[in-house]
Design a protein around this motif. Sequence first.
Motif, PDB file in Angstrom:
ATOM      1  N   ARG A  14       0.840  -1.213   0.000  1.00  0.00           N
ATOM      2  CA  ARG A  14       0.000   0.000   0.000  1.00  0.00           C
ATOM      3  C   ARG A  14       0.870   1.258   0.000  1.00  0.00           C
ATOM      4  O   ARG A  14       0.575   2.222  -0.698  1.00  0.00           O
ATOM      5  N   ARG A  15       1.953   1.246   0.787  1.00  0.00           N
ATOM      6  CA  ARG A  15       2.853   2.395   0.841  1.00  0.00           C
ATOM      7  C   ARG A  15       3.510   2.648  -0.517  1.00  0.00           C
ATOM      8  O   ARG A  15       3.629   3.794  -0.949  1.00  0.00           O
ATOM      9  N   GLU A  16       3.936   1.581  -1.158  1.00  0.00           N
ATOM     10  CA  GLU A  16       4.590   1.731  -2.462  1.00  0.00           C
ATOM     11  C   GLU A  16       3.599   2.195  -3.527  1.00  0.00           C
ATOM     12  O   GLU A  16       3.937   3.030  -4.366  1.00  0.00           O
ATOM     13  N   VAL A  17       2.384   1.672  -3.515  1.00  0.00           N
ATOM     14  CA  VAL A  17       1.374   2.083  -4.492  1.00  0.00           C
ATOM     15  C   VAL A  17       1.031   3.556  -4.307  1.00  0.00           C
ATOM     16  O   VAL A  17       0.782   4.272  -5.279  1.00  0.00           O
ATOM     17  N   ALA A  18       1.048   4.040  -3.070  1.00  0.00           N
ATOM     18  CA  ALA A  18       0.752   5.453  -2.809  1.00  0.00           C
ATOM     19  C   ALA A  18       1.827   6.364  -3.411  1.00  0.00           C
ATOM     20  O   ALA A  18       1.551   7.524  -3.725  1.00  0.00           O
ATOM     21  N   LYS A  19       3.033   5.848  -3.607  1.00  0.00           N
ATOM     22  CA  LYS A  19       4.126   6.653  -4.164  1.00  0.00           C
ATOM     23  C   LYS A  19       4.040   6.778  -5.686  1.00  0.00           C
ATOM     24  O   LYS A  19       4.694   7.641  -6.272  1.00  0.00           O
ATOM     25  N   VAL A  20       3.254   5.925  -6.324  1.00  0.00           N
ATOM     26  CA  VAL A  20       3.172   5.908  -7.788  1.00  0.00           C
ATOM     27  C   VAL A  20       2.461   7.162  -8.281  1.00  0.00           C
ATOM     28  O   VAL A  20       1.449   7.569  -7.739  1.00  0.00           O
ATOM     29  N   THR A  21       3.018   7.754  -9.327  1.00  0.00           N
ATOM     30  CA  THR A  21       2.366   8.890  -9.982  1.00  0.00           C
ATOM     31  C   THR A  21       1.571   8.332 -11.151  1.00  0.00           C
ATOM     32  O   THR A  21       2.142   7.925 -12.163  1.00  0.00           O
ATOM     33  N   TRP A  22       0.264   8.297 -11.005  1.00  0.00           N
ATOM     34  CA  TRP A  22      -0.586   7.712 -12.037  1.00  0.00           C
ATOM     35  C   TRP A  22      -0.848   8.745 -13.125  1.00  0.00           C
ATOM     36  O   TRP A  22      -1.086   9.905 -12.841  1.00  0.00           O
ATOM     37  N   THR A  24      -2.817  10.850 -16.051  1.00  0.00           N
ATOM     38  CA  THR A  24      -4.196  11.298 -16.219  1.00  0.00           C
ATOM     39  C   THR A  24      -4.790  10.609 -17.451  1.00  0.00           C
ATOM     40  O   THR A  24      -4.074  10.002 -18.248  1.00  0.00           O
ATOM     41  N   ARG A  25      -6.094  10.739 -17.621  1.00  0.00           N
ATOM     42  CA  ARG A  25      -6.758  10.148 -18.784  1.00  0.00           C
ATOM     43  C   ARG A  25      -6.202  10.767 -20.069  1.00  0.00           C
ATOM     44  O   ARG A  25      -5.970  10.083 -21.062  1.00  0.00           O
ATOM     45  N   LYS A  26      -5.937  12.086 -20.042  1.00  0.00           N
ATOM     46  CA  LYS A  26      -5.407  12.767 -21.229  1.00  0.00           C
ATOM     47  C   LYS A  26      -4.002  12.251 -21.558  1.00  0.00           C
ATOM     48  O   LYS A  26      -3.691  11.997 -22.726  1.00  0.00           O
ATOM     49  N   GLU A  27      -3.143  12.123 -20.551  1.00  0.00           N
ATOM     50  CA  GLU A  27      -1.787  11.618 -20.777  1.00  0.00           C
ATOM     51  C   GLU A  27      -1.821  10.205 -21.350  1.00  0.00           C
ATOM     52  O   GLU A  27      -1.048   9.878 -22.261  1.00  0.00           O
ATOM     53  N   THR A  28      -2.722   9.379 -20.850  1.00  0.00           N
ATOM     54  CA  THR A  28      -2.843   8.015 -21.349  1.00  0.00           C
ATOM     55  C   THR A  28      -3.295   8.010 -22.803  1.00  0.00           C
ATOM     56  O   THR A  28      -2.762   7.259 -23.622  1.00  0.00           O
ATOM     57  N   GLY A  29      -4.260   8.870 -23.133  1.00  0.00           N
ATOM     58  CA  GLY A  29      -4.744   8.951 -24.513  1.00  0.00           C
ATOM     59  C   GLY A  29      -3.667   9.428 -25.467  1.00  0.00           C
ATOM     60  O   GLY A  29      -3.500   8.871 -26.567  1.00  0.00           O
ATOM     61  N   VAL A  30      -2.919  10.459 -25.067  1.00  0.00           N
ATOM     62  CA  VAL A  30      -1.853  10.995 -25.924  1.00  0.00           C
ATOM     63  C   VAL A  30      -0.761   9.952 -26.123  1.00  0.00           C
ATOM     64  O   VAL A  30      -0.276   9.739 -27.249  1.00  0.00           O
TER      65      VAL A  30
END
Length: 65
Positions: A14-22, A24-30
């Motif tokens: 959980r601690r490691e997943v909280a560090k992830v920078t997910w 955005t929908r726009k970044e994923t689309g581009v």
Amino acid sequence: MAKVNPAEFARDVRREVAKVTWPTRKETGVTTAMVFVMVVLASLFFLVVDQVLAFAVRMILGLGA
């Protein structure tokens, strides 16, 4: 290898997943669009190179018209 308590392991995850920078929908689309564009460009490049090499081999072997 040290054995880890399953509850401690879950907390660490959980601690490691909280560090992830997910992204955005726009970044994923581009990013997805850019991947498709690069795939098309690469396939066109290899098509042209293949046709040129095939033509050269036909001329060298005397199979051309």
